[in-house]
Design a protein around this motif. Structure first.
Motif, PDB file in Angstrom:
ATOM      1  N   ALA A 388       7.334  -4.280 -21.712  1.00 21.62           N
ATOM      2  CA  ALA A 388       6.054  -3.770 -21.151  1.00 21.62           C
ATOM      3  C   ALA A 388       6.542  -2.975 -19.895  1.00 21.62           C
ATOM      4  O   ALA A 388       5.551  -2.031 -19.536  1.00 21.62           O
ATOM      5  CB  ALA A 388       5.179  -4.877 -20.918  1.00 21.62           C
ATOM      6  N   SER A 389       7.717  -3.318 -19.159  1.00 23.31           N
ATOM      7  CA  SER A 389       8.038  -2.432 -18.183  1.00 23.31           C
ATOM      8  C   SER A 389       8.385  -1.008 -18.474  1.00 23.31           C
ATOM      9  O   SER A 389       8.006  -0.110 -17.214  1.00 23.31           O
ATOM     10  CB  SER A 389       9.232  -3.104 -17.493  1.00 23.31           C
ATOM     11  N   ALA A 390       8.593  -0.863 -19.622  1.00 22.18           N
ATOM     12  CA  ALA A 390       8.743   0.778 -19.833  1.00 22.18           C
ATOM     13  C   ALA A 390       7.419   1.585 -20.216  1.00 22.18           C
ATOM     14  O   ALA A 390       7.360   2.688 -20.562  1.00 22.18           O
ATOM     15  CB  ALA A 390       9.796   0.926 -20.995  1.00 22.18           C
ATOM     16  N   GLY A 391       6.092   0.922 -20.009  1.00 21.80           N
ATOM     17  CA  GLY A 391       5.128   1.268 -20.308  1.00 21.80           C
ATOM     18  C   GLY A 391       4.770   2.589 -19.231  1.00 21.80           C
ATOM     19  O   GLY A 391       5.262   2.694 -18.158  1.00 21.80           O
ATOM     20  N   ARG A 392       4.125   3.579 -19.669  1.00 21.97           N
ATOM     21  CA  ARG A 392       3.402   4.642 -18.950  1.00 21.97           C
ATOM     22  C   ARG A 392       2.568   4.362 -17.806  1.00 21.97           C
ATOM     23  O   ARG A 392       1.498   3.798 -18.074  1.00 21.97           O
ATOM     24  CB  ARG A 392       2.883   5.876 -19.791  1.00 21.97           C
ATOM     25  N   PRO A 393       2.668   4.787 -16.596  1.00 17.71           N
ATOM     26  CA  PRO A 393       1.805   4.074 -15.613  1.00 17.71           C
ATOM     27  C   PRO A 393       0.535   5.029 -15.752  1.00 17.71           C
ATOM     28  O   PRO A 393       0.273   6.155 -16.165  1.00 17.71           O
ATOM     29  CB  PRO A 393       2.759   4.762 -14.247  1.00 17.71           C
ATOM     30  N   ILE A 427       0.815  17.871  -5.800  1.00 18.88           N
ATOM     31  CA  ILE A 427       0.715  18.833  -6.816  1.00 18.88           C
ATOM     32  C   ILE A 427       1.950  18.880  -7.659  1.00 18.88           C
ATOM     33  O   ILE A 427       3.084  18.501  -7.096  1.00 18.88           O
ATOM     34  CB  ILE A 427       0.296  20.125  -6.189  1.00 18.88           C
ATOM     35  N   GLY A 428       1.757  19.166  -8.849  1.00 24.63           N
ATOM     36  CA  GLY A 428       3.112  19.344  -9.693  1.00 24.63           C
ATOM     37  C   GLY A 428       2.663  19.077 -11.320  1.00 24.63           C
ATOM     38  O   GLY A 428       1.585  19.137 -11.647  1.00 24.63           O
ATOM     39  N   ASP A 429       3.519  18.832 -11.897  1.00 25.29           N
ATOM     40  CA  ASP A 429       3.589  18.579 -13.416  1.00 25.29           C
ATOM     41  C   ASP A 429       3.450  17.177 -13.916  1.00 25.29           C
ATOM     42  O   ASP A 429       3.150  16.463 -12.930  1.00 25.29           O
ATOM     43  CB  ASP A 429       4.763  19.468 -14.115  1.00 25.29           C
ATOM     44  N   SER A 430       3.669  16.871 -14.924  1.00 30.68           N
ATOM     45  CA  SER A 430       3.611  15.503 -15.381  1.00 30.68           C
ATOM     46  C   SER A 430       4.398  14.595 -14.664  1.00 30.68           C
ATOM     47  O   SER A 430       4.242  13.122 -14.736  1.00 30.68           O
ATOM     48  CB  SER A 430       3.771  15.381 -17.064  1.00 30.68           C
ATOM     49  N   HIS A 431       5.844  15.073 -14.311  1.00 29.50           N
ATOM     50  CA  HIS A 431       6.568  14.271 -13.243  1.00 29.50           C
ATOM     51  C   HIS A 431       5.700  13.683 -11.991  1.00 29.50           C
ATOM     52  O   HIS A 431       5.628  12.784 -11.644  1.00 29.50           O
ATOM     53  CB  HIS A 431       7.954  15.088 -12.849  1.00 29.50           C
ATOM     54  N   ALA A 432       4.919  14.590 -11.745  1.00 28.75           N
ATOM     55  CA  ALA A 432       4.132  14.204 -10.304  1.00 28.75           C
ATOM     56  C   ALA A 432       3.042  13.187 -10.680  1.00 28.75           C
ATOM     57  O   ALA A 432       2.903  12.268 -10.001  1.00 28.75           O
ATOM     58  CB  ALA A 432       3.491  15.335 -10.024  1.00 28.75           C
ATOM     59  N   GLN A 433       2.393  13.343 -11.873  1.00 34.21           N
ATOM     60  CA  GLN A 433       1.445  12.533 -12.321  1.00 34.21           C
ATOM     61  C   GLN A 433       1.952  11.168 -12.603  1.00 34.21           C
ATOM     62  O   GLN A 433       1.273  10.396 -12.349  1.00 34.21           O
ATOM     63  CB  GLN A 433       0.655  12.934 -13.425  1.00 34.21           C
ATOM     64  N   ALA A 434       3.187  10.883 -13.218  1.00 30.39           N
ATOM     65  CA  ALA A 434       3.756   9.894 -13.513  1.00 30.39           C
ATOM     66  C   ALA A 434       4.136   9.142 -12.327  1.00 30.39           C
ATOM     67  O   ALA A 434       4.828   7.944 -12.288  1.00 30.39           O
ATOM     68  CB  ALA A 434       4.926  10.142 -14.321  1.00 30.39           C
ATOM     69  N   THR A 435       4.373   9.715 -10.986  1.00 32.23           N
ATOM     70  CA  THR A 435       4.976   9.218  -9.833  1.00 32.23           C
ATOM     71  C   THR A 435       3.898   8.766  -8.934  1.00 32.23           C
ATOM     72  O   THR A 435       4.247   8.157  -7.738  1.00 32.23           O
ATOM     73  CB  THR A 435       5.923  10.210  -9.020  1.00 32.23           C
ATOM     74  N   LEU A 436       2.743   9.009  -9.479  1.00 30.96           N
ATOM     75  CA  LEU A 436       1.490   8.518  -8.533  1.00 30.96           C
ATOM     76  C   LEU A 436       1.533   7.227  -7.874  1.00 30.96           C
ATOM     77  O   LEU A 436       1.370   6.943  -6.740  1.00 30.96           O
ATOM     78  CB  LEU A 436       0.130   9.013  -9.077  1.00 30.96           C
ATOM     79  N   PRO A 437       1.701   6.256  -8.902  1.00 25.94           N
ATOM     80  CA  PRO A 437       1.493   4.813  -8.172  1.00 25.94           C
ATOM     81  C   PRO A 437       2.710   4.450  -7.223  1.00 25.94           C
ATOM     82  O   PRO A 437       2.461   3.460  -6.524  1.00 25.94           O
ATOM     83  CB  PRO A 437       1.766   4.103  -9.765  1.00 25.94           C
ATOM     84  N   ALA A 438       3.693   5.229  -7.277  1.00 26.41           N
ATOM     85  CA  ALA A 438       4.904   4.988  -6.037  1.00 26.41           C
ATOM     86  C   ALA A 438       4.136   5.189  -4.906  1.00 26.41           C
ATOM     87  O   ALA A 438       4.835   4.830  -3.850  1.00 26.41           O
ATOM     88  CB  ALA A 438       6.069   5.848  -6.450  1.00 26.41           C
ATOM     89  N   PHE A 439       2.946   6.127  -4.778  1.00 27.58           N
ATOM     90  CA  PHE A 439       2.499   6.281  -3.327  1.00 27.58           C
ATOM     91  C   PHE A 439       1.285   5.091  -3.027  1.00 27.58           C
ATOM     92  O   PHE A 439       0.611   5.565  -2.202  1.00 27.58           O
ATOM     93  CB  PHE A 439       1.904   7.695  -3.602  1.00 27.58           C
ATOM     94  N   ALA A 440       1.587   4.115  -3.751  1.00 31.50           N
ATOM     95  CA  ALA A 440       0.576   3.044  -3.355  1.00 31.50           C
ATOM     96  C   ALA A 440       0.521   2.510  -1.920  1.00 31.50           C
ATOM     97  O   ALA A 440      -0.532   2.310  -1.125  1.00 31.50           O
ATOM     98  CB  ALA A 440       0.647   1.781  -4.336  1.00 31.50           C
ATOM     99  N   GLY A 441       2.061   2.413  -1.406  1.00 29.01           N
ATOM    100  CA  GLY A 441       2.163   1.894  -0.065  1.00 29.01           C
ATOM    101  C   GLY A 441       1.589   3.311   0.826  1.00 29.01           C
ATOM    102  O   GLY A 441       0.953   2.824   1.866  1.00 29.01           O
ATOM    103  N   VAL A 442       1.910   4.289   0.376  1.00 29.37           N
ATOM    104  CA  VAL A 442       1.368   5.427   1.564  1.00 29.37           C
ATOM    105  C   VAL A 442      -0.099   5.444   1.482  1.00 29.37           C
ATOM    106  O   VAL A 442      -0.755   5.638   2.442  1.00 29.37           O
ATOM    107  CB  VAL A 442       1.756   6.709   0.862  1.00 29.37           C
ATOM    108  N   GLY A 443      -0.679   5.055   0.243  1.00 29.79           N
ATOM    109  CA  GLY A 443      -2.317   5.050   0.268  1.00 29.79           C
ATOM    110  C   GLY A 443      -3.000   3.846   0.934  1.00 29.79           C
ATOM    111  O   GLY A 443      -4.104   3.979   1.104  1.00 29.79           O
ATOM    112  N   GLU A 444      -2.326   2.963   1.400  1.00 30.75           N
ATOM    113  CA  GLU A 444      -2.709   2.015   2.389  1.00 30.75           C
ATOM    114  C   GLU A 444      -3.289   2.498   3.706  1.00 30.75           C
ATOM    115  O   GLU A 444      -4.345   1.818   4.340  1.00 30.75           O
ATOM    116  CB  GLU A 444      -1.664   0.969   2.598  1.00 30.75           C
ATOM    117  N   THR A 445      -2.633   3.427   4.162  1.00 28.26           N
ATOM    118  CA  THR A 445      -2.855   4.085   5.439  1.00 28.26           C
ATOM    119  C   THR A 445      -3.559   5.606   5.239  1.00 28.26           C
ATOM    120  O   THR A 445      -4.253   6.199   6.265  1.00 28.26           O
ATOM    121  CB  THR A 445      -1.802   3.963   6.474  1.00 28.26           C
TER     122      THR A 445
END
Length: 677
Positions: A388-393, A427-445
């Motif tokens: 399950a860890s390899a699932g798409r975010p 902004i960016g391509d599918s790499h950017a979209q796939a990396t969005l959850p990694a900004f959850a900490g940034v999104g707290e503030t």
């Protein structure tokens, strides 16, 4: 029709490079052109037979298809039957489902359409894991044979000369379509018959010439032809636009050999050598066997099979080819009394066997790969968690699509804290979209927005060739991203992309050019566009007062992590989910730092050039580094959902590093207050 041993030798020259190319031997980087040589040979032989029969008044469409059935179906059925138990035992559900689709497609000789559709998906499964991928060329040939005999017979009344020029005209139109297709529809161009028929018709043209003129032997022209084929085999590679005008090299080369390598020439003597003739006789069976052997070896192994094993399998494909030629092909073609001598019995048996294969394929597809075979994975077990860890975010986004052309690239709020300190646009391509959850900490503030689309780099002034969208879509998106950054009063704009893809080409042949260029770019064109428009794009954003953060591309992987984990579960590999054993398997199947550095050297160099006071360059490569390799996971799961996009676990793994990096950026913004002061 008089037997020509040199034609069988030419078959050997075609099939051996194909096998070694698919085995992964880099010296044969253009080995795939062997298929094009086969097309020429097939077109030539079939046309000679048809012309002789039509002129003699003995042409029979039923007899023609009987010959094709005896030639094609017995060996193909045996190879497909041999694939079934290994598919059941070794394929994960998604693989078995796709295999079922391919089995059904092969029965109806439409697998080229299936693989065109599958390969068109951005997240398509790796081609080397498809046991029946090579049947696309059989499908193209059979689609040609469906129309060629009837067309020749129907148009014969116009006269041989006019018919010849009709064939030439259709071949030229198909070649022109190919030259268009590799620029604007490269996947369709590779698989679909309208882009390939000119190669078969090149053989047909040879057939017309051979049956209307006395044989003409030429040492020079036949040697030139063989040299052209060998040049393509060793000089072409996956970055060569293909098929295109480049395909004229092996196709014209094959035509020259067919027309001028007659008895007495040096090339005819070379190609008539016993070993080459022997390989040519079994070439059809060899072609059938090699891909399943390689595919199942890769499926069975958690890592890329060793070169020694792949070479052994290449030899095994020839051994199996001889056996199936001797005991399957020949009995059905033996004269005067072959197996199933009655044409009606042959067609009935073919329909019955094909129907059974179709049922098996449909069941594998409808059942979604028979996931019950994985029932040994207990719910909540470590194995299930790892897979399950390899699932798409996925991330909940409320996008405003009003006024968005083609519904591509709307502005989407991702993280919206109550009182955001800053506004960040990614902004960016599918790499950017796939990396969005990694900004959850940034999104707290900070408020985080996303705007982009797969295969669209965040660069203004460039056209994307070979991507998911028509020319103009990505260009329009880049302009809208620039306006959104200005109108939205963003503080930081983050660029994330699979940078190397746009100048390297990779397997999917996506390349950029300066906007307005209509022809498909070369790597040099793409690098020029990248080097020109990256600094120009960054300058435009900086001039509007925003801080730019450029994220270096994450390392690319050589394996599909989820496949490795599911394979370990399906095969019940001893210690497959033991932490130490898993980490060792991950390390062994991960790329060396040097491999990734070579791929990304150009884009990294260009990104570093634009780094400055308001332009940050961030790299998280070191997070993935373990003992000289960029690993795709750890004992807790996979960092990737495929070879180059972050997974659920990968985003969680990267989150702290992203949060820390952007904390430093926000502290540098005008008016920022350093915490604690």
């Amino acid at each position: 029709m008089k037997y020509r041993s040199e034609i069988d030798g030419l078959r050997a020259v075609a099939v051996v490079p194909v096998i070694l190319f698919h085995a992964g031997f880099g010296a044969f980087s253009g080995g795939y052109v062997g298929v094009d040589v086969f097309f020429v040979i097939s077109g030539y032989l079939i046309t000679v037979i048809l012309l002789n029969e039509i002129e003699a008044g003995t042409f029979s469409i039923a007899r023609f298809y009987e010959r094709r059935a005896r030639r094609i179906l017995p060996a193909l059925s045996v190879v497909m039957l041999a694939c079934l138990p290994f598919a059941w035992l070794w394929m994960i559900p998604d693989q078995l489902k796709e295999f079922g689709q391919s089995v059904t497609a092969v029965v109806f000789f439409v697998s080229n359409f299936l693989f065109w559709k599958e390969e068109g998906s951005y997240f398509a499964a790796a081609a080397e894991l498809k046991p029946l991928l090579h049947t696309w060329s059989l499908a193209v040939e059979e689609q040609y044979y469906l129309f060629a005999p009837l067309t020749l017979a129907a148009l014969w009344r116009f006269g041989r000369r006019r018919l010849f020029w009709m064939v030439v005209g259709v071949a030229v139109l198909s070649l022109l379509a190919t030259e268009w297709g590799w620029r604007y529809a490269p996947r369709a161009n590779f698989y679909l018959p309208q882009f390939r028929i000119w190669e078969l018709l090149a053989g047909s043209i040879c057939g017309f010439l051979a049956t209307s003129h006395a044989p003409r032997a030429s040492n020079g022209l036949s040697a030139l032809g063989l040299g052209m084929i060998l040049f393509a085999i060793f000089a072409f590679d996956e970055a060569t636009p293909f098929p295109s005008l480049y395909a004229l090299v092996p196709v014209v080369g094959a035509a020259l050999v067919v027309l001028f390598a007659h008895k007495g020439t040096v090339v005819a003597r070379v190609l008539s050598a016993r070993v080459l003739v022997g390989l040519g006789l079994i070439s059809y069976s060899a072609y059938l066997w090699h891909q399943p052997l390689f595919a199942f070896a890769r499926i069975r192994s958690l890592v890329e099979p060793a070169p020694a094993l792949m070479m052994a399998l290449a030899v095994l494909s020839l051994v199996l080819a001889y056996l199936s030629w001797r005991y399957v092909e020949q009995p059905f073609r033996r004269r005067p009394v072959p197996l199933l001598p009655s044409r009606r019995d042959l067609f009935r048996a073919s329909a019955l066997v094909g129907g059974l294969f179709a049922v098996v394929g449909i069941y594998a597809n409808v059942s979604k790969g028979i996931p019950s075979r994985l029932a040994s994975i207990e719910k909540g077990s470590q194995a299930e968690k790892l897979i399950a860890s390899a699932g798409r975010p996925t991330i909940d986004a409320h996008c405003d699509r009003s006024g968005v052309p083609n519904q591509v690239g709307p502005l989407c709020p991702i993280f919206q804290p109550a009182n955001p300190r800053h506004r960040i646009l990614i902004i960016g391509d599918s790499h950017a979209q796939a990396t969005l959850p990694a900004f959850a900490g940034v999104g707290e503030t900070d408020a985080v927005y996303w705007m982009g689309a797969a295969s669209c780099p965040p660069l203004i002034g460039v056209s994307v060739h070979g991507g998911l969208f028509e020319l103009g879509v990505c260009e329009d998106l880049a302009r809208r991203q620039l306006r959104a950054a200005e109108e939205g009063a963003f503080d930081i704009v983050v660029f994330i992309a699979r940078w190397s893809m746009y100048h390297f080409g990779l397997r999917n042949k996506v390349l950029i050019s300066l906007e307005g260029a209509r022809r498909y770019p070369s790597q040099a064109d793409a690098r020029d566009a990248f080097a020109t428009m990256l600094p120009e794009t960054v300058r435009r954003y900086v001039e509007m007062g925003v801080t730019v953060a450029l994220l270096d591309q994450i390392p690319e992987q050589a394996v599909l992590p989820q496949k490795v984990l599911e394979q370990a579960a399906l095969l019940g590999l001893r210690g497959g989910f033991d932490g130490e054993a898993l980490e060792q398997a991950i390390w062994e199947s991960s790329p060396a730092l040097e491999t990734d550095a070579a791929r990304q050297a150009f884009s990294v160099g260009e990104l570093q050039k634009v780094k400055g006071e308001k332009v940050w360059l961030l790299s998280f490569d070191e997070v993935f580094e373990r003992k000289g390799r960029y690993v795709w996971g750890d004992r807790d799961g996979a960092f990737y959902s495929d070879r180059d996009h972050l997974s659920v676990h990968g985003n969680a793994f990267l989150r702290d590093s992203v949060t820390k990096a952007f904390a430093a950026i926000t502290r540098s913004l005008p008016g920022a207050v350093t915490p604690g002061l």
